[in-house]
Design a protein around this motif. Structure first.
Motif, PDB file in Angstrom:
ATOM      1  N   ARG A 159     100.716 -30.644 -40.459  1.00 26.67           N
ATOM      2  CA  ARG A 159      99.817 -31.766 -40.745  1.00 26.67           C
ATOM      3  C   ARG A 159      99.039 -31.534 -42.039  1.00 26.67           C
ATOM      4  NH1 ARG A 159      97.896 -31.018 -34.942  1.00 26.67           N
ATOM      5  NH2 ARG A 159      99.320 -32.271 -33.663  1.00 26.67           N
ATOM      6  N   GLU A 167     104.482 -35.983 -42.350  1.00 28.67           N
ATOM      7  CA  GLU A 167     105.366 -37.029 -41.824  1.00 28.67           C
ATOM      8  C   GLU A 167     106.412 -36.419 -40.895  1.00 28.67           C
ATOM      9  OE1 GLU A 167     107.392 -40.399 -40.824  1.00 28.67           O
ATOM     10  OE2 GLU A 167     105.348 -40.125 -41.613  1.00 28.67           O
ATOM     11  N   ARG A 170     104.811 -35.921 -37.574  1.00 25.86           N
ATOM     12  CA  ARG A 170     104.663 -37.182 -36.841  1.00 25.86           C
ATOM     13  C   ARG A 170     105.975 -37.590 -36.182  1.00 25.86           C
ATOM     14  NH1 ARG A 170     101.001 -38.335 -41.146  1.00 25.86           N
ATOM     15  NH2 ARG A 170     102.670 -39.170 -42.460  1.00 25.86           N
ATOM     16  N   ARG A 171     107.080 -37.403 -36.882  1.00 24.69           N
ATOM     17  CA  ARG A 171     108.385 -37.751 -36.317  1.00 24.69           C
ATOM     18  C   ARG A 171     108.718 -36.859 -35.122  1.00 24.69           C
ATOM     19  NH1 ARG A 171     112.127 -37.771 -41.586  1.00 24.69           N
ATOM     20  NH2 ARG A 171     113.773 -38.071 -40.039  1.00 24.69           N
ATOM     21  N   SER A 173     106.527 -35.316 -33.156  1.00 27.60           N
ATOM     22  CA  SER A 173     105.647 -35.668 -32.045  1.00 27.60           C
ATOM     23  C   SER A 173     106.084 -36.958 -31.360  1.00 27.60           C
ATOM     24  CB  SER A 173     104.200 -35.794 -32.546  1.00 27.60           C
ATOM     25  OG  SER A 173     103.706 -34.533 -32.971  1.00 27.60           O
ATOM     26  N   ARG A 174     106.595 -37.910 -32.141  1.00 28.46           N
ATOM     27  CA  ARG A 174     107.075 -39.159 -31.530  1.00 28.46           C
ATOM     28  C   ARG A 174     108.253 -38.904 -30.608  1.00 28.46           C
ATOM     29  NH1 ARG A 174     105.945 -41.618 -36.723  1.00 28.46           N
ATOM     30  NH2 ARG A 174     108.144 -41.387 -37.337  1.00 28.46           N
TER      31      ARG A 174
END
Length: 292
Positions: A159, A167, A170-171, A173-174
């Protein structure tokens, strides 16, 4: 002992202190020889009183009960199936750590994984499939797609490092919303199957070592680990192509969480331990297969 390996005084003193702790705990006196090469970080060659050579390892913040339920259960079952995993010759609790003395297997770590050796590795790896059938008592492998692992698979470094790594995090974690927290299946998962943890001699695999992170799950997870293990130093072009072909055939339900885990693990590790310019190499690899 390999005479080509320098054994720094600090490491020798540390290994000797651990050997003394074993002696105090068990009455067995071990003689320290030198450090293990390859993937066995913090491991040392030792000799038993009768002269037999072995490998001394030390795992902090761990218990013998955890060892017996996880890695030891995995390797004992694999050894029953003829898999070249080292036998556990001693395990004892020393304070908040576990010290183990393991069988020293023949061969040397693989410095260059060529196609011939890759096929031998794949043949050995196939024995991990369903090796733990019915063994619900063996913990399944934790993917850490949302939460931090114990000293690895940390999300915060991604992060903070750059917009690109943020980014990527984030991908990853999604993906945690679409996949289980733990890897399903009843195969034996090594979890760190790279060339430095594979021993070979005369063109054959003679051992797979460093099972500290092993667990139950889909054994094909280790194919993803191995793919990351030949990057970025590389290997023969055919090795990468062969592994990529195997990954192409994996179900997305296995490939995506496994790829996300390794992307997180290696990018985090690169941020904290490698030169900054190497981080993008791991992000490049991560982006090859990670869903948008």
């Amino acid at each position: 002992m390999n005479p080509d390996i320098e054994f720094p005084r600090a490491e020798r003193l540390d290994a000797e202190a651990k050997a003394r702790a074993v002696s105090e705990q068990t009455g067995i006196r071990l003689t320290v020889e030198g450090p293990c090469a390859g993937g066995q970080v913090g491991a040392a060659y030792v000799r038993w009183p009768d002269g037999r050579r072995a490998v001394l390892k030390w795992r902090p913040n761990y218990t013998v009960a955890e060892l017996e339920a996880g890695p030891l259960a995995v390797t004992e079952r694999l050894r029953e199936l003829g898999y070249p995993a080292p036998a556990m010759e001693l395990a004892t609790q020393v304070g908040g750590a576990v010290v183990t003395v393991q069988e020293l297997l023949p061969g040397r770590k693989i410095d260059n994984l060529d196609l011939h050796l890759l096929e031998r590795v794949l043949a050995v790896h196939s024995r991990q499939a369903d090796a733990l059938a019915g063994r619900d008592d063996v913990p399944s492998f934790h993917l850490y797609l949302r939460d931090d692992g114990p000293g690895y698979c940390l999300h915060e470094p991604l992060r903070r490092f750059s917009a690109r790594t943020a980014e990527l995090e984030r991908r990853i974690s999604r993906l945690a919303d679409a996949h289980p927290t733990r890897l399903p299946g009843y195969g034996a998962v090594h979890s760190d199957l790279h060339p430095g943890n594979i021993l070979a001699a005369d063109g054959e695999v003679t051992g797979v070592v460093d099972w500290d992170g092993s667990a139950r799950g889909d054994h094909r997870f280790d194919l993803v680990v191995l793919r990351f293990g030949v990057h970025p130093k590389g290997s023969e072009r055919g090795v990468v192509e062969r592994l990529d072909g195997l990954l192409d055939a994996l179900p997305e339900a296995i490939l995506q969480p496994a790829w996300a885990h390794m992307s997180l693990r290696m990018t985090d590790w690169a941020i904290r331990h490698f030169p900054p310019e190497e981080v993008d190499d791991w992000v490049d690899l991560a982006e090859q297969r990670l869903e948008q």
